[in-house]
Design a protein around this motif. Structure first.
Motif, mmCIF file in Angstrom:
data_model
loop_
_atom_site.group_PDB
_atom_site.id
_atom_site.type_symbol
_atom_site.label_atom_id
_atom_site.label_comp_id
_atom_site.label_asym_id
_atom_site.label_seq_id
_atom_site.Cartn_x
_atom_site.Cartn_y
_atom_site.Cartn_z
ATOM 1 N N SER A 257 3.059 -1.906 2.717
ATOM 2 C CA SER A 257 4.446 -2.673 2.386
ATOM 3 C C SER A 257 4.736 -4.131 1.597
ATOM 4 C CB SER A 257 5.324 -2.493 3.797
ATOM 5 O OG SER A 257 4.578 -4.098 4.629
ATOM 6 N N THR A 258 5.609 -4.313 0.850
ATOM 7 C CA THR A 258 5.737 -5.646 0.518
ATOM 8 C C THR A 258 6.646 -6.478 0.918
ATOM 9 O OG1 THR A 258 6.877 -4.403 -1.134
ATOM 10 C CG2 THR A 258 5.384 -4.305 -1.782
ATOM 11 N N THR A 259 7.750 -5.957 2.075
ATOM 12 C CA THR A 259 8.248 -7.291 2.084
ATOM 13 C C THR A 259 9.162 -5.902 3.548
ATOM 14 O OG1 THR A 259 10.195 -6.100 1.094
ATOM 15 C CG2 THR A 259 9.484 -8.336 0.068
ATOM 16 N N GLY A 260 9.039 -7.306 4.794
ATOM 17 C CA GLY A 260 9.923 -6.768 5.965
ATOM 18 C C GLY A 260 8.620 -5.405 6.886
ATOM 19 N N GLU A 261 8.980 -5.084 7.360
ATOM 20 C CA GLU A 261 7.755 -4.181 9.031
ATOM 21 C C GLU A 261 7.864 -2.597 7.755
ATOM 22 O OE1 GLU A 261 9.155 -3.999 12.534
ATOM 23 O OE2 GLU A 261 9.114 -5.893 12.876
ATOM 24 N N THR A 262 6.497 -1.888 8.092
ATOM 25 C CA THR A 262 6.002 -0.477 7.584
ATOM 26 C C THR A 262 6.901 0.347 8.718
ATOM 27 O OG1 THR A 262 4.165 -1.378 6.241
ATOM 28 C CG2 THR A 262 5.022 1.730 7.683
ATOM 29 N N SER A 263 7.691 0.770 8.113
ATOM 30 C CA SER A 263 8.525 2.123 9.193
ATOM 31 C C SER A 263 8.537 3.408 8.889
ATOM 32 C CB SER A 263 10.603 1.241 8.478
ATOM 33 O OG SER A 263 10.314 1.663 7.091
ATOM 34 N N ASN A 264 8.887 4.584 9.413
ATOM 35 C CA ASN A 264 8.179 6.078 9.008
ATOM 36 C C ASN A 264 8.894 6.430 7.848
ATOM 37 O OD1 ASN A 264 6.403 6.047 11.301
ATOM 38 N ND2 ASN A 264 7.258 6.825 11.943
ATOM 39 N N ARG A 265 10.479 6.059 8.035
ATOM 40 C CA ARG A 265 10.729 6.391 7.475
ATOM 41 C C ARG A 265 10.157 6.605 5.564
ATOM 42 N NH1 ARG A 265 17.024 2.969 6.615
ATOM 43 N NH2 ARG A 265 16.018 0.814 6.368
ATOM 44 N N ASN A 266 9.456 4.935 4.956
ATOM 45 C CA ASN A 266 8.915 4.705 3.780
ATOM 46 C C ASN A 266 7.681 5.048 3.218
ATOM 47 O OD1 ASN A 266 11.100 3.458 2.928
ATOM 48 N ND2 ASN A 266 10.548 1.599 3.933
ATOM 49 N N ILE A 267 7.269 5.771 4.320
ATOM 50 C CA ILE A 267 5.270 6.460 4.394
ATOM 51 C C ILE A 267 5.789 7.341 3.384
ATOM 52 C CG2 ILE A 267 3.381 7.534 5.838
ATOM 53 C CD1 ILE A 267 5.048 5.871 7.934
#
Length: 485
Positions: A90-100
């Motif tokens: 990820s580039t910013t913020g936390e990795t979230s499942n919805r972005n995987i």
């Protein structure tokens, strides 16, 4: 939690790796192996989507491929002869499942899955327009913009709707898409991000790098060309080029750092090119010294080239432990400082009293270089000279690379003397932009039509930066549309 990879924390990071298989029984298992080989391109999350001829199946998880996709029950939940996968930063913020990724959606024409390496530089504007007309987004990924553009296109066939979507986006992309009709692999018209094609028996394989083909035993066929769409359906392959031809501009930093050294690109070994970069660096920036020492592991090939060209002996002056986990719980500053030595330690008896040349691939914020120089001095080095196998990184990347905002790039803030003082080296030198091109077989960098995208060094961006131009702050851009590979 504290990352015990002090020499890796201050690097430009390629944000994603993608891998696809069409026409092989147990395709998901092959994808998992391919993603293992691409783990260096994204270490925060991984996902695989498969198609069994009737249904799509998806598994996505935070963390490495190992531990998530090496269990038989997970692979068994992904049946079918077609599958694609993705590893991401990820580039910013936390990795979230919805972005995987791969991202998956049910369209009017059926299921649609997409794995994306790159960054759409007009995703924010497109997203605003789509939301205004009723689209509902489930992620903050720019990749989802492609899905909505396909879904809302007025063209009749899925392929035409997909092409219509691609003609609206700007920036960099390599995509592997799955539909009930087959698999589509494509690159943007400039070919900024890499994508290669291979064969394993009757199956077609697509991957970010050739090393992933090697791991699954596939034969390298060729690179997917810039602006090309390769469609695999019912075991048959066809190619179309729906875009006006442009002079390609593949990312030059793939040669410097991103690609694994055992990969092949443009019929050349990445390892050999990095040695050539080191040799050119030695010719441009000689120094009297006793030892050439690489910053592990990415600085090794360039350091070998530097040593061979300069005649200065190559030695492993920094020893890296490969048996330490990525994180270490540390209760205080003293233990945190000691934790750094779990991963890298100076080869003291070798270094003591010596004039050394440290070779690294790049300087980003400069924090890593400062640590390394200090480590060498603590080990008793008489002189510490730093040589960098890329030009100064003065500009942010907006094409799928995790780059700090420009104000945090050391070379954007300081001149060479200021950078030398900051990292506390006896001398500091970078390869020139023309020297980098010479190492890649070019006479020099042609300013009219350079062969590569080198915007991080020159500020010469080959595509419009619509979102960046319309946003006064990189932070605002990140909030509105998180850039993910």
């Amino acid at each position: 939690m504290f990352t015990t990879q002090p020499f890796d924390d201050d690097k430009l990071r390629e944000e994603c790796g993608i891998f696809g298989v069409s026409g092989a029984d147990g395709a998901a298992a092959l994808v998992a192996l391919g993603l293992h080989a691409l783990q260096h391109r994204g270490q925060e999350a991984a996902g695989i989507c498969s198609w069994d001829g009737a249904m799509f199946h998806t598994q996505r998880a935070q963390g490495h491929v190992a531990g998530n996709f090496d269990r038989p029950e997970v692979i068994e939940s992904l049946p079918g002869a077609t599958a694609c996968g993705h590893v991401r930063y990820s580039t910013t913020g936390e990795t979230s499942n919805r972005n995987i990724q791969p991202l998956y959606a049910e369209l009017a024409s059926g299921g649609f899955a997409v794995a994306h390496n790159g960054n759409l530089s007009n995703a924010m504007r497109l997203r605003k327009d789509l939301v205004r007309t009723g689209s509902i987004f489930q992620s903050t990924s720019d990749t989802e913009v492609i899905i909505h553009l396909v879904a809302t296109s007025n063209y009749r066939t899925l392929l035409d709707r997909f092409i219509d979507a691609l003609k609206q986006v700007e920036g960099a992309y390599s995509l592997i898409c799955m539909t009930p009709e087959g698999m589509i692999a494509c690159r943007d018209p400039l070919g900024i991000r890499p994508l290669v094609m291979g064969k394993l028996g009757d199956a077609y394989i697509f991957a970010s790098e050739t090393v992933a083909l090697d791991v699954v035993g596939a034969e390298f066929v060729r690179e997917v060309e810039p602006g090309e769409l390769v469609i695999v359906s019912n075991g048959e392959l066809r190619s179309i080029r729906p875009f006006a031809p442009l002079s390609p501009r593949p990312c030059i930093f793939e040669w410097v750092y991103f690609s694994r050294p055992d990969s092949i690109s443009e019929d050349r070994s990445v390892y050999s090119v990095r040695k050539a970069i080191g040799a050119e660096l030695a010719q441009e920036n000689p120094v009297e010294a006793d030892l050439v020492i690489p910053v592990p592991d990415s600085g090794v090939p360039a350091a070998i080239g530097y040593a061979q060209a300069s005649g200065i002996p190559f030695e492993l002056g920094i020893i890296r432990s490969h048996y330490v986990g990525r994180t270490f719980i540390q209760p205080g500053d003293k233990v945190r400082h000691l934790g750094v030595k779990l991963k890298h330690n100076a080869n003291r008896k070798l270094i003591e009293g010596k004039r050394i040349v440290l070779v690294d691939d790049s300087i980003v914020r400069g924090t890593t270089s400062l640590k390394i120089v200090q480590m060498m001095r603590d080990a008793g080095a008489a002189e510490v000279h730093m040589r960098i196998a890329s030009p100064p990184t003065r500009h942010s990347c907006f094409y799928g690379v995790d780059t700090p905002e420009r104000a945090k790039l050391l070379a954007a803030k300081l001149d060479l003397g200021g950078m030398t003082d900051y990292i506390q080296a006896d001398s500091l030198a970078f390869i020139s932009i023309d020297g980098l091109y010479r190492a890649l077989g070019e006479a020099n960098r042609t300013s009219v039509r350079p062969k590569y995208c080198d915007a991080c060094f020159t500020g010469d961006y080959p595509t419009p930066l619509t979102d960046q131009d319309e946003t006064s702050s990189v932070d605002q851009l990140a909030v509105l549309a998180e850039r993910v590979g």
